[in-house]
Scaffold this active site. Structure first.
Site, PDB file in Angstrom:
ATOM      1  N   ASP A  60      -2.355  -4.228 -10.555  1.00  0.00           N
ATOM      2  CA  ASP A  60      -1.067  -4.853 -10.229  1.00  0.00           C
ATOM      3  C   ASP A  60      -1.162  -6.078  -9.333  1.00  0.00           C
ATOM      4  O   ASP A  60      -0.212  -6.859  -9.256  1.00  0.00           O
ATOM      5  CB  ASP A  60      -0.147  -3.825  -9.559  1.00  0.00           C
ATOM      6  CG  ASP A  60       0.153  -2.638 -10.457  1.00  0.00           C
ATOM      7  OD1 ASP A  60       0.109  -2.809 -11.681  1.00  0.00           O
ATOM      8  OD2 ASP A  60       0.435  -1.550  -9.913  1.00  0.00           O
ATOM      9  N   ARG A  73       8.512   0.037   4.387  1.00  0.00           N
ATOM     10  CA  ARG A  73       7.230  -0.567   4.760  1.00  0.00           C
ATOM     11  C   ARG A  73       7.290  -1.145   6.173  1.00  0.00           C
ATOM     12  O   ARG A  73       6.338  -1.032   6.937  1.00  0.00           O
ATOM     13  CB  ARG A  73       6.871  -1.692   3.777  1.00  0.00           C
ATOM     14  CG  ARG A  73       6.337  -1.218   2.440  1.00  0.00           C
ATOM     15  CD  ARG A  73       5.977  -2.413   1.578  1.00  0.00           C
ATOM     16  NE  ARG A  73       5.371  -2.015   0.313  1.00  0.00           N
ATOM     17  CZ  ARG A  73       4.967  -2.868  -0.613  1.00  0.00           C
ATOM     18  NH1 ARG A  73       5.119  -4.172  -0.404  1.00  0.00           N
ATOM     19  NH2 ARG A  73       4.418  -2.432  -1.733  1.00  0.00           N
ATOM     20  N   CYS A  98       9.877   8.479  30.533  1.00  0.00           N
ATOM     21  CA  CYS A  98       8.497   8.629  31.003  1.00  0.00           C
ATOM     22  C   CYS A  98       8.456   8.679  32.524  1.00  0.00           C
ATOM     23  O   CYS A  98       9.303   8.109  33.218  1.00  0.00           O
ATOM     24  CB  CYS A  98       7.626   7.496  30.481  1.00  0.00           C
ATOM     25  SG  CYS A  98       8.064   5.862  31.105  1.00  0.00           S
ATOM     26  N   ARG A 137      -4.175   8.765  -8.670  1.00  0.00           N
ATOM     27  CA  ARG A 137      -5.330   9.552  -8.242  1.00  0.00           C
ATOM     28  C   ARG A 137      -5.371   9.708  -6.728  1.00  0.00           C
ATOM     29  O   ARG A 137      -5.700  10.783  -6.211  1.00  0.00           O
ATOM     30  CB  ARG A 137      -6.627   8.906  -8.752  1.00  0.00           C
ATOM     31  CG  ARG A 137      -6.883   9.173 -10.230  1.00  0.00           C
ATOM     32  CD  ARG A 137      -8.211   8.633 -10.679  1.00  0.00           C
ATOM     33  NE  ARG A 137      -8.220   7.166 -10.677  1.00  0.00           N
ATOM     34  CZ  ARG A 137      -9.263   6.429 -11.047  1.00  0.00           C
ATOM     35  NH1 ARG A 137     -10.384   7.010 -11.430  1.00  0.00           N
ATOM     36  NH2 ARG A 137      -9.186   5.110 -11.034  1.00  0.00           N
ATOM     37  N   GLY A 148      -2.658   4.546  -6.236  1.00  0.00           N
ATOM     38  CA  GLY A 148      -2.147   5.039  -7.485  1.00  0.00           C
ATOM     39  C   GLY A 148      -2.105   6.562  -7.558  1.00  0.00           C
ATOM     40  O   GLY A 148      -2.202   7.276  -6.545  1.00  0.00           O
ATOM     41  N   LEU A 191      -2.739   9.557  -4.707  1.00  0.00           N
ATOM     42  CA  LEU A 191      -1.644  10.461  -4.363  1.00  0.00           C
ATOM     43  C   LEU A 191      -2.026  11.904  -4.707  1.00  0.00           C
ATOM     44  O   LEU A 191      -1.751  12.825  -3.937  1.00  0.00           O
ATOM     45  CB  LEU A 191      -0.371  10.064  -5.105  1.00  0.00           C
ATOM     46  CG  LEU A 191       0.377   8.848  -4.549  1.00  0.00           C
ATOM     47  CD1 LEU A 191       1.416   8.362  -5.541  1.00  0.00           C
ATOM     48  CD2 LEU A 191       1.032   9.176  -3.214  1.00  0.00           C
ATOM     49  N   GLU A 245      15.316   2.439  28.625  1.00  0.00           N
ATOM     50  CA  GLU A 245      16.058   2.774  29.838  1.00  0.00           C
ATOM     51  C   GLU A 245      16.145   1.586  30.798  1.00  0.00           C
ATOM     52  O   GLU A 245      17.204   1.303  31.369  1.00  0.00           O
ATOM     53  CB  GLU A 245      15.391   3.958  30.554  1.00  0.00           C
ATOM     54  CG  GLU A 245      15.325   5.229  29.728  1.00  0.00           C
ATOM     55  CD  GLU A 245      14.015   5.375  28.967  1.00  0.00           C
ATOM     56  OE1 GLU A 245      13.526   6.512  28.853  1.00  0.00           O
ATOM     57  OE2 GLU A 245      13.491   4.347  28.477  1.00  0.00           O
TER      58      GLU A 245
END
Length: 367
Positions: A202, A186, A77, A303, A301, A305, A54
Site C-alpha cells: 500500500d 492516530r 501529583c 498476519r 496487515g 494482527l 492544576e
C-alpha cells in the site's frame, strides 16, 4: 454558569480529552476551579516539562482560587519531577475542596496526593466519572503498571470480513468521515505499527493528517513502527520521507546487515530474536515501553494482527465495517494467524460500543 456539581467534573474531563496526544508519557488531565457556581480557572496538561492541569487552572484563577473548589480528573501529583508537586500549588493557593475522578496508579502518587491534601485540611473526595477518567488515560494506566504499551488493533473491513480484493485493491473500503476519525485516533497514540507487507503493498504515509498542532502547541507525528523481519521494505517507501520518526524491527540473522549501514535520517533500527523469521512482538512492545511509548495502534496487515491476537497482546479493538460485500476465496481477511479451533474459544470483547460514520459502523471493545 454550570448548574450541578457533577457538570464541573464533566467539563474537566472534556479538557483532559483536549490534551490527548500531547502529554505522553504523562497522563492527560483536566482541571476546573469553581467558585460560587462559576468557573474561575481551567486547564489541561501541557507537553512534558510544562504546566500540569492544576497549575494552569490555578494561574488562571489567581486570588479567586482561595476558598474555591477544584475538580480534577486524576489524583494530583505530590512529588518533584520535571515540575513541582501539584498538591503544593493547590495548598498554597488556598483551595478549600478538591474533587478527584480517579486515583493515579503511579506508585509515586497513588493515595499520597490525596493524603497530602487531607493533611493540609482540604476536603477531598474521589470517584466522580471514574470510568470515563480511566478510559481517557487507559494507555497511561496500563503502561505505568506494566511498562508495556497499551495495544489497540484497528482495521476496516467489508461486511464479509475482507480488507482487500483478491487483486489487493483496498481503496477505499471506508468513507472519508471514517478515515478522518481514524486519523484522530492516530493523533492520540504514541506509535502506529504495521507489517512489512502493508508498506510494500500500500505504501502508506502512516501520519496523523490534520493534527499538526492545537492551541498553539506542536504535535509530533506518532512513531511509525514497521515489523520487517527480513528487511524487505524499500528505501523509497513514503514512510521514510514523512515528518516524524520511523522504527524498523528486524529479525536477527534474517536480513542483509548492509541495511544498517545506510541508515535513513529519522529512522532507527532494532534487531530482535525471532522464531522461524517471526519477530516476537511481545519483545518489541517491551522495547517500545523502554522508549516511553505508552500506546501502540496496530493497523495491519492481517498476519501481524493475527499474531497479536493469537498471543493475547491486544487490549482494545477498533473495527470499521462498511456495508459492502467483496467476496472471493483469495481476498484478504482482516485477521489471519492461527486463530481458534472452536467458536466457543473465540475472543469475546467486553464493554462494546457501536458508532456510526456515514454508512459504516465502528465496533469497539476491550479484550
Amino acid at each position: 454558569m454550570l448548574s450541578r456539581p457533577l457538570d464541573f467534573m464533566a467539563y474537566a474531563l472534556s479538557l483532559a480529552e483536549l490534551a490527548l496526544g500531547y502529554t505522553s508519557p504523562n497522563p492527560a488531565v483536566g482541571a476546573v476551579i469553581e467558585r460560587d457556581g462559576l468557573v474561575v480557572g481551567m486547564g489541561h496538561t501541557q507537553q512534558p516539562g510544562m504546566e500540569h492541569a492544576e497549575v494552569m487552572a490555578l494561574n488562571q484563577a489567581g486570588e479567586m482560587a482561595r476558598g474555591a473548589t477544584m475538580y480534577v480528573t486524576l489524583e494530583p501529583c505530590c512529588h518533584h519531577g520535571k515540575t513541582p508537586p501539584c498538591t503544593e500549588a493547590i495548598i498554597n493557593a488556598g483551595i478549600s475542596e478538591v474533587n478527584i475522578a480517579v486515583a493515579d496508579p503511579n506508585p509515586l502518587v497513588s493515595s499520597k496526593g490525596i493524603e497530602c491534601l487531607k493533611v493540609a485540611g482540604i476536603k477531598t473526595s474521589i470517584g466522580e466519572y471514574e470510568q470515563k477518567a480511566r478510559e481517557i488515560n487507559e494507555g497511561y494506566f496500563k503502561y505505568i503498571k506494566t511498562g508495556i504499551p497499551f495495544v489497540i488493533a484497528k482495521f476496516a473491513m467489508s461486511m464479509d470480513g475482507k480488507i482487500a480484493t483478491r487483486t489487493g485493491d483496498s481503496k477505499w473500503i471506508t468513507s472519508e468521515e471514517a478515515r478522518n476519525y481514524a486519523h484522530g485516533q492516530r493523533h492520540s497514540v504514541d506509535a502506529i505499527m504495521v507489517g512489512a507487507e502493508t508498506i510494500i503493498t500500500d505504501d502508506p504515509q502512516l501520519t496523523a493528517r490534520g493534527y499538526s498542532g492545537r492551541c498553539g502547541r506542536a504535535k509530533l507525528q506518532p512513531l511509525r513502527v514497521i515489523v520487517d523481519g527480513r528487511g524487505r521494505v524499500p528505501a523509497t517507501a513514503r514512510v521514510f520521507s514523512e515528518p516524524g520518526k520511523t522504527l524498523v524491527a528486524l529479525a536477527e540473522g534474517q536480513f542483509d546487515r548492509g541495511i544498517l549501514k545506510t541508515k535513513r535520517e529519522g529512522t532507527e533500527y532494532i534487531v530482535l530474536k525471532s522464531d522461524k523469521g517471526l519477530i516476537d512482538i511481545a519483545e518489541l512492545l517491551k522495547a517500545l515501553g523502554q522508549k516511553q511509548i505508552t500506546t501502540v495502534m496496530i493497523e495491519g496487515g492481517s498476519r501481524l494482527l493475527g499474531y497479536a491476537f493469537d498471543n493475547h497482546l491486544v487490549d482494545k479493538v477498533l473495527a470499521f465495517i462498511a456495508p459492502i460485500i467483496i467476496g472471493g476465496e483469495e481476498a484478504k481477511t482482516a485477521v489471519s494467524g492461527l486463530g481458534v479451533d472452536k467458536v466457543k474459544n473465540a475472543l469475546q470483547l467486553k464493554y462494546i460500543k457501536i458508532e456510526k460514520f456515514d454508512n459504516e459502523l465502528m465496533i469497539s471493545g476491550y479484550t
